[in-house]
Design an enzyme around this catalytic site. Structure first.
Site, PDB file in Angstrom:
ATOM      1  N   GLY A 195       0.810  -1.223   0.000  1.00 58.49           N
ATOM      2  CA  GLY A 195       0.000   0.000   0.000  1.00 58.49           C
ATOM      3  C   GLY A 195       0.840   1.270   0.000  1.00 58.49           C
ATOM      4  O   GLY A 195       1.876   1.365  -0.669  1.00 58.49           O
ATOM      5  N   TYR A 327     -10.831   5.045  14.803  1.00 59.68           N
ATOM      6  CA  TYR A 327      -9.852   5.430  13.779  1.00 59.68           C
ATOM      7  C   TYR A 327      -9.704   6.956  13.738  1.00 59.68           C
ATOM      8  O   TYR A 327      -8.590   7.485  13.729  1.00 59.68           O
ATOM      9  CB  TYR A 327     -10.344   4.892  12.435  1.00 59.68           C
ATOM     10  N   THR A 364      -6.130   1.889  -2.690  1.00 59.54           N
ATOM     11  CA  THR A 364      -5.300   0.824  -2.096  1.00 59.54           C
ATOM     12  C   THR A 364      -6.197  -0.387  -1.814  1.00 59.54           C
ATOM     13  O   THR A 364      -7.416  -0.323  -2.019  1.00 59.54           O
ATOM     14  CB  THR A 364      -4.685   1.268  -0.737  1.00 59.54           C
TER      15      THR A 364
END
Ligand code: NAD
Length: 423
Positions: A195, A327, A364
């Site tokens: 990635g 996150y 990605t």
């Protein structure tokens, strides 16, 4: 996952269809390649109030110095109208994927007129970035007196900044570099097996660094392949391991010139349904490990003078995102961390800079797994009408990691094509 729609408006039926239906018409971006490392066309530099020479078109870049603008309404070169007068006739002269950079001054909180005029530049540039189209980008640099802006201007006026738009970046003075100090000689990139991290490692290696590529032991094979390809070193290590910082320090006996925190994970769920075992690992990988390892590496002298620390935030950390309280908390925490550490006098005095990149929608494996409609929205809801590539984030990291970027610290640079989220 390839963005098939991106090339549709470039075909005759696609052009017809997208026009008739009022669909987004993104321009494929002009990115860096070894064969074509510079923008195609001249760059014109003007001071606000100047007129460009008549008849010229196809500018690859336009730089307008508005540092002397101190009043929103005054006539003449110190008024905001001078920026309009210079820029307005040039907008249509910009080549596709061209660059506009406005140079502003630091805002003077003691001078309401100067503060209003200079803050106005932010509204102007961010709006122009939204309307300019054809893959072009617009940025505002806020320069301190004597600012070391060459590296930043070089980046923004190049194909390397293809997916960076609508940004306001402060540039200060930089301590003199020891004579002959090259770019980052030794760099560490976490999460380098795939990635964005793999591309960051490749880009830093392109720029001359020996890259220590770190990733979890489960990814050891992919990691070894990346490190071998780049002539670097593989370090199979979980960044949350209690001895992670000591093992990194041991792997770089000459110290680090660039420390890139890229490793990150998601464990999405709405807060009402999120148990502690989904919350804690995200905070630990994305934020806790960054604080611990950076702190130890600075303390034990494993970050060299004039070192560059770059951490990875996210648009989610700026705008918030449903299902991502863990996150977004971790990525917002990164912003607080880099700002505070950049201001630390011990870090500043050693010429060490600390910045963050905040990627938006990047193509990605992580985003390929997103459901189709959410993915399409993520791709299109930005001024460039497309997702970014890992190379776009990597180029931004490489600019921040460059030896010449000593004037840039405490900044959070979005690599998001001016995403509508959090703008
Ligand atoms: P990715 O999942 O493809 O790669 C992340 C890498 O980090 C993997 O190789 C993984 O093994 C490694 N890693 C995870 N936990 C680790 C640990 N404990 N120790 C060491 N390595 C570990 O993700 P990506 O899309 O390349 O994202 C890279 C960074 O960019 C992440 O911090 C992510 O949050 C951030 N980001 C990505 C996007 C995007 O659109 N892809 C957007 C915003 C931010």
């Amino acid at each position: 996952m390839a963005d098939r729609y991106l090339h549709l408006p470039g075909t005759a039926p696609g052009r017809f269809l997208t026009r008739r239906l009022g669909l987004p018409r993104p321009t494929p971006l002009r990115r860096w390649s070894a064969d074509s490392p510079e923008l195609d066309g001249p760059v014109i530099r003007l001071t606000a109030g100047d007129a460009a020479p008549a008849g010229n078109t196809g500018y690859a870049g336009v730089v307008v110095d508005a540092t002397a603008v101190t009043d929103p309404v005054a006539p003449g070169p110190t008024g905001l109208g001078a920026v309009h007068a210079t820029l307005q006739p040039l907008v249509r002269s910009l080549a596709p994927c061209g660059r506009i950079v406005v140079l502003g001054a630091r805002i003077d909180p003691g001078d309401p007129h100067q503060a209003a005029a200079q803050q106005a530049l932010e509204g102007l540039t961010r709006s122009l970035a939204k309307e300019i189209g054809r893959g072009a980008t617009v940025q505002l640099l806020r320069l301190a007196p004597g600012a070391a802006a060459d590296s930043t201007l070089g980046f923004l006026l190049s194909p390397r900044s293809a997916y960076v738009s609508g940004q306001v970046i402060e540039v200060g003075t930089a301590p003199d570099l020891p004579v002959g100090l090259p770019g980052p000689r030794t760099a560490l990139v976490t999460g380098a097996a795939r990635g964005i991290g793999e591309q960051v490692a490749a880009t830093l290696a392109r720029d001359g660094a020996h890259v220590v590529c770190l990733d979890v032991p489960q990814a050891a094979d992919a990691l070894a392949a990346v490190a071998t390809r780049l002539g670097g070193t593989a370090l199979a290590l979980d960044i949350t391991a209690p001895d992670a910082a000591e093992r990194i320090a041991a792997a770089v006996p000459g110290g680090l010139d660039a420390l890139v925190h890229n490793a990150g994970i998601t464990r999405d769920r709405r807060l009402a349904n999120m148990p502690a075992d989904r919350w804690a690992p995200v905070l630990d990988v994305n934020l806790g490990s960054v604080l611990r390892t950076t702190g130890h590496l600075l303390k034990c002298g494993a970050v060299n003078d004039h070192g560059r620390i770059v951490a990875t935030s996210s648009i989610s950390g700026i705008a918030g995102n449903a299902g991502q309280t863990n996150y977004a908390a971790s990525k917002a925490g990164i912003i607080g961390f880099v700002r505070a550490l950049a201001a630390d006098s011990g870090v500043r005095d050693r010429g060490i800079t600390v910045n963050a990149v905040a990627p938006g929608f990047i193509e990605t494996q992580m985003t390929a797994a997103v459901p189709l409609f959410v993915r399409e929205a993520g791709r299109r809801l930005n001024s460039l009408g497309q997702g970014g590539l890992p190379a776009d984030v990597a180029e931004t990291v490489a600019w921040l990691a460059a030896a010449g970027s000593g004037g840039v610290t405490g900044q959070v640079v979005r690599v998001c094509g001016q995403s509508l989220l959090g703008a």
